[in-house]
Design a protein around this motif. Structure first.
Motif, mmCIF file in Angstrom:
data_model
loop_
_atom_site.group_PDB
_atom_site.id
_atom_site.type_symbol
_atom_site.label_atom_id
_atom_site.label_comp_id
_atom_site.label_asym_id
_atom_site.label_seq_id
_atom_site.Cartn_x
_atom_site.Cartn_y
_atom_site.Cartn_z
ATOM 1 N N SER A 1 0.827 -1.197 0.000
ATOM 2 C CA SER A 1 0.000 0.000 0.000
ATOM 3 C C SER A 1 0.866 1.254 0.000
ATOM 4 C CB SER A 1 -0.920 0.016 1.235
ATOM 5 O OG SER A 1 -0.169 -0.032 2.431
ATOM 6 N N LYS B 1 -4.156 8.612 5.253
ATOM 7 C CA LYS B 1 -4.875 7.809 4.274
ATOM 8 C C LYS B 1 -3.978 6.665 3.829
ATOM 9 C CE LYS B 1 -7.014 7.916 -0.320
ATOM 10 N NZ LYS B 1 -7.545 8.761 -1.399
ATOM 11 N N GLU B 2 -4.580 5.502 3.629
ATOM 12 C CA GLU B 2 -3.861 4.368 3.089
ATOM 13 C C GLU B 2 -4.557 3.897 1.820
ATOM 14 O OE1 GLU B 2 -1.984 0.045 4.319
ATOM 15 O OE2 GLU B 2 -3.650 0.857 5.492
ATOM 16 N N HIS B 3 -3.782 3.812 0.762
ATOM 17 C CA HIS B 3 -4.288 3.303 -0.512
ATOM 18 C C HIS B 3 -3.754 1.877 -0.677
ATOM 19 C CE1 HIS B 3 -4.276 3.544 -5.198
ATOM 20 N NE2 HIS B 3 -5.192 2.728 -4.730
ATOM 21 N N GLN C 1 -3.075 -1.290 -2.492
ATOM 22 C CA GLN C 1 -2.952 -1.589 -3.913
ATOM 23 C C GLN C 1 -3.017 -3.084 -4.213
ATOM 24 O OE1 GLN C 1 0.801 0.469 -3.951
ATOM 25 N NE2 GLN C 1 -0.025 2.215 -5.074
ATOM 26 N N GLU D 1 -8.591 3.247 1.337
ATOM 27 C CA GLU D 1 -9.098 3.062 -0.026
ATOM 28 C C GLU D 1 -8.422 1.829 -0.613
ATOM 29 O OE1 GLU D 1 -9.311 5.560 -4.224
ATOM 30 O OE2 GLU D 1 -9.008 6.612 -2.333
ATOM 31 N N ASP E 1 -8.062 -0.808 -4.002
ATOM 32 C CA ASP E 1 -8.312 -1.017 -5.431
ATOM 33 C C ASP E 1 -9.272 -2.192 -5.614
ATOM 34 O OD1 ASP E 1 -6.665 1.042 -6.070
ATOM 35 O OD2 ASP E 1 -4.952 -0.209 -6.661
ATOM 36 N N LYS F 1 -18.144 4.251 -2.441
ATOM 37 C CA LYS F 1 -17.019 5.116 -2.113
ATOM 38 C C LYS F 1 -17.430 6.175 -1.103
ATOM 39 C CE LYS F 1 -13.524 8.133 -4.155
ATOM 40 N NZ LYS F 1 -12.985 8.731 -5.402
#
Length: 851
Positions: free
Chosen positions: A211, A223-225, A227, A403, A405, A525
């Motif tokens: 991430s 925030k952490e995305h 992936q 968030e 993917d 979302k």
């Protein structure tokens, strides 16, 4: 003559040849000695958990020649000594020796068995000589504002996270159980995971995630995305929920904070502002770690029951920052079911002077609850790369704290081999293979399904969830025995639509009850949801909570009130439409349209014309209303579980709520016009050394005169079970208010007081203080329109009103963690003691499974 010359020449050539051979032999021996150099390398791991042991000392017996293991437990030592023994030692572990062979390269691995964690008594010289470690710790505390990562305006990094959960301490008694005998073959192969000196474990779950993590300080947002994720676990079929909780967001450990949250408890940092009150220290060494000259300091809590650490930390001389730390929570700490918590961290200096962790490893060892059960090991590893100070991103970028993917689930082995920060160890690869084997065993599948049903409340059957099972059978004085069947569609049916329904039947009243509903998730979302429902059932007055009160912790209490004698029961038929939208990270709103028809099952009448005290009486009535709910929670975080959203609460800020309701007469058959407002504020404050405090402030007002069943009925508690959503010495439906304001307050002292009483400290009891205050009242005009008798002149049940300026008040003192599970509260009622039949005090019990 010529012969002599020849002999002389031959002699000279022989000497030259001999000299040449000697030179060649010297270099050969020199090279051979270089080739015969001793090189020893290997890995040092924990025999119980299999985790690497960083910072352990590896040295030749009887010498000072040695090295320290790196963060991943590896070491390499070149050369030898007069002795042929290599020793490994580290705090909290038994020292281990092994014989090595000189003159060769070899691999020697060590598995160290944990021992009782103790640094021994620190010796401080009496008199004016100060402990030399104190001056260093003072400098660390003074420099915290410069070294703490939170001082940076913004930073970001790539994060790799790995989590493993195993069953350990598998007793012979547990092995003999039928369910375990059916997986004997797997248990026999556990030894391949444990290693030569390790203890057998049964793997249950392992996950990996990649991430991107972002942070800004003003306002403080992260925030952490996520992936990519890879999840292997028994009973784990869909990783949508799990993928959100295995990343970096839930692995943030900052020793520069005074208190750190681990497994929902607050632990004092060894470099907290109050360090001298909590810890003892000893300066033991000074070493180079890379290019950083560091002081090595041992630390341990003054009180072994304190929620604090024992261990070692390396302090960089340049800037007095934390470079490395190995911290362990002792078994003696005031925790339940915990054998050990170990936290190891390595940090790196960024531009601007602040330090960020590059590697973190956490081990939570959960003990067996009974002699017939097993324990658990939970292991967490985080590696952060490409750390950089960045320009703060716009606040809108942080609208979603987590968030993920849509294609994050990545099972391709080649991808992970190329992109994970660290290679999987042979042990971890064995764990994955064993989990795949276990989850295909029929008996494991069966028990996994049972466990999931118990936890979720529903039985999953393909695209349907049947339940909830706690409502399958009930009994009360109106319906007698009641049976109910129901269900809902799940995410396998649709990620946008959910349908639900139930059918119930009472054997005494011989009536069917039922309900139908549908929910449309228009936007996952920003979590935009529309729902519609119809219900025809039975309920009761005076049990439903005050508006805006958090009722999550009162579910057991509310469930008990559905059994036995119902309080002022009524039948109803309702039609409802709702819409919800998360407008921003902090702000949400919902709108609800509701029509409800009431048929009281108890003696009740109301005036059909509330403006006249002589108007005709009626029993049944209907309401049609519109309600707008607003909520502001600045740092609230959420995760999405299937087609539902779960709040993780707030960490620093209170939650503000408001609702506005308008009832309409004549609209779809409503009998009353009215306006009602309610406001609420709630927060949990972590006070570190002093424990934690929770408060709930609520206030509301109904503007028009209404029958008392539509006013605010405050929740009493006649059950033996304690709940924080009720007034525990108030009877059901004892007080009703048109206007009210209430405060519910609870302070958990944790071990602050009882840990310091010699005879009680071993019990690990925890003190709790509570206080509830309620102001309320009803206008004279509202009182005037209440029906006192029915059409035949028979007296009707009424309600009590709080006097102006005189609140209802109660205080309590409780002890929790009795036998690790139970809490006992003594509640004292302070006001309205003159009422007939009122008990001045009450003893309430409650059950809680927690740390």
């Amino acid at each position: 003559m010529h012969l002599c010359r020849l002999i002389n020449a031959t002699t000279k050539n022989s000497k030259l040849k001999l000299f040449t051979n000697l030179i060649f032999l010297f270099f050969f021996l020199l090279c051979a000695s270089g080739l015969a150099q001793t090189v020893i390398e290997g890995k040092v791991t924990d025999a119980d958990s299999g985790d690497p042991i960083p910072f352990a000392s590896v040295y030749f017996l009887g010498t000072t020649k040695g090295v320290a293991t790196d963060f991943d437990g590896f070491y390499k030592i070149i050369g030898d000594a007069e002795t042929d023994t290599l020793v490994v030692s580290y705090i909290g572990y038994e020292t281990k020796k092994k014989v090595y062979e000189k003159g060769i390269s070899q691999t020697i691995n060590y598995q160290l068995a944990p021992e009782s964690t103790s640094l021994g008594d620190f010796v401080v010289t009496a008199g004016k000589v100060e402990n030399p470690a104190w001056d260093i710790i003072r400098s660390v505390v003074d420099n915290k504002p410069q070294n703490d990562k939170r001082r940076l305006a913004a930073y970001e990094y790539d994060s790799y996270n790995k989590i493993e959960i195993d069953l350990d301490n598998i007793s012979d008694r547990l092995r003999k159980r039928k369910i375990m005998q059916k997986i004997t073959a797997v248990l026999d192969s556990i030894e391949t995971i444990a290693g030569e000196d390790g203890k057998p474990i049964l793997p249950l779950f392992i996950s990996e995630s990649l991430s991107k993590y972002y942070y800004r300080s003003d306002p403080r947002l992260s925030k952490e995305h996520v992936q990519r994720t890879k999840i292997t676990g028994i009973g784990i079929e869909d990783g949508s929920l799990i993928s959100q909780v295995i990343g970096s967001t839930f692995q943030q450990y900052n020793f520069y904070q005074n208190r750190m949250n681990i497994v929902e408890r607050e632990f004092a940092s060894p470099i907290s502002d109050g360090w001298r009150l909590i810890y003892d220290y000893e300066l033991t060494d000074s070493v180079y770690i890379g290019e950083e000259f560091c002081y090595l300091i041992d630390f341990k809590p003054k009180n072994d029951q304190e929620l604090a650490f024992i261990g070692k930390m390396w302090i960089a001389k340049d800037g007095f920052a934390l470079k490395q730390i190995d911290a362990t929570v002792q078994r003696t700490a005031n925790l339940n079911f915990i054998e050990k918590i170990k936290l190891q961290q390595e940090l790196e200096r960024l531009e601007g002077g602040a330090w960020l962790p590059t590697k973190t490893r956490v081990l939570v060892d959960v003990a067996e609850i009974t002699n017939k059960s097993a324990g658990f090991l939970a292991k967490f590893y985080t590696s952060n790369q490409n750390l950089k100070v960045a320009e703060p991103r716009d606040v809108s970028f942080f609208e979603r704290a987590i968030e993920i993917d849509e294609d994050a689930r990545m099972e391709n082995d080649a991808f992970w081999e190329a992109n994970r920060h660290d290679k999987l160890t042979p042990t971890e690869m064995n764990v994955i293979n064993m989990i795949d084997t276990l989850k295909n065993i029929p008996v494991v599948k069966t028990w996994t399904a049972i466990a999931k049903t118990f936890a979720r409340g529903y039985v999953e059957v393909n695209q349907l969830d049947l339940g909830p099972w706690p409502f399958l059978i009930g009994n009360n004085d109106v319906e007698g025995w009641r049976v109910r069947v129901g269900g809902r569609t799940n995410e396998n049916f649709s990620l946008n639509w959910q349908f639900n329904g139930y059918l119930a039947y009472g054997f005494d009243d011989e009536q069917y009850k039922y309900g139908l509903g549908a929910k449309w998730i228009a936007d996952r979302k920003d979590w935009t949801v529309f729902d519609v429902s119809y219900r025809k059932d039975i309920d009761q007055y005076g049990i439903q909570p005050d508006a805006l009160t958090n009722i999550e912790s009162g579910q057991a209490f509310l469930a008990l009130t559905q059994l036995g004698d119902l309080v002022r029961p009524f039948r109803y038929e309702s039609y409802q439409f709702g819409a919800f939208r998360q407008l921003s990270r902090a702000f949400s709103a919902s709108l609800r349209l509701n029509h409800k028809e009431f048929q009281p099952e108890f003696a009740f009448r109301y005036r059909t014309d509330l403006n006249r005290t002589d108007s005709p009486l009626a029993q049944d009535y209907a309401t049609s209303e519109v309600t707008l709910n607003l909520k502001y929670a600045r740092d609230e975080a959420f995760i999405i579980s299937d087609n539902n959203r779960i709040s993780l609460g707030t960490t620093r800020w209170p939650i503000f709520s408001a609702s506005f309701t308008r009832g309409f007469k004549g609209l779809t058959g409503g009998d009353f016009d009215y306006t009602r407002v309610n406001f609420g504020v709630s927060q949990k404050l972590k006070l570190g050394f002093w424990g934690n405090t929770t408060y709930q402030l609520n206030a509301g007002h109904t503007f028009e005169d209404l029958p008392y069943t539509l006013l605010n009925a405050h929740i009493g508690n006649e059950q033996i079970v304690y709940t924080n959503i009720a007034f525990n010495t108030m009877s059901f439906y004892e007080f009703v208010s048109q206007s009210y304001a209430s405060l519910r307050y609870e302070h958990n002292f944790e071990g602050f007081i009882l840990n310091r009483i010699p005879l009680l400290r071993k019990l690990k009891w925890r003190l709790v203080g509570t206080s509830n205050v309620l102001f309320g009242g009803v206008s004279q005009s509202t009182l005037a329109v209440q029906a006192l008798t029915d059409e035949g002149g028979n007296a009707l049940p009424q309600f009590d009103v709080l006097e102006s300026g005189r609140p209802f008040a109660e205080v309590g003192i409780g002890v929790e963690n009795i036998f690790k599970f139970f809490r006992v509260d003594y509640i004292r009622r302070l006001t309205y003691l003159e009422k007939p039949g009122v008990d001045n005090s009450a003893i309430k019990l409650s059950f809680r499974l927690g740390l």
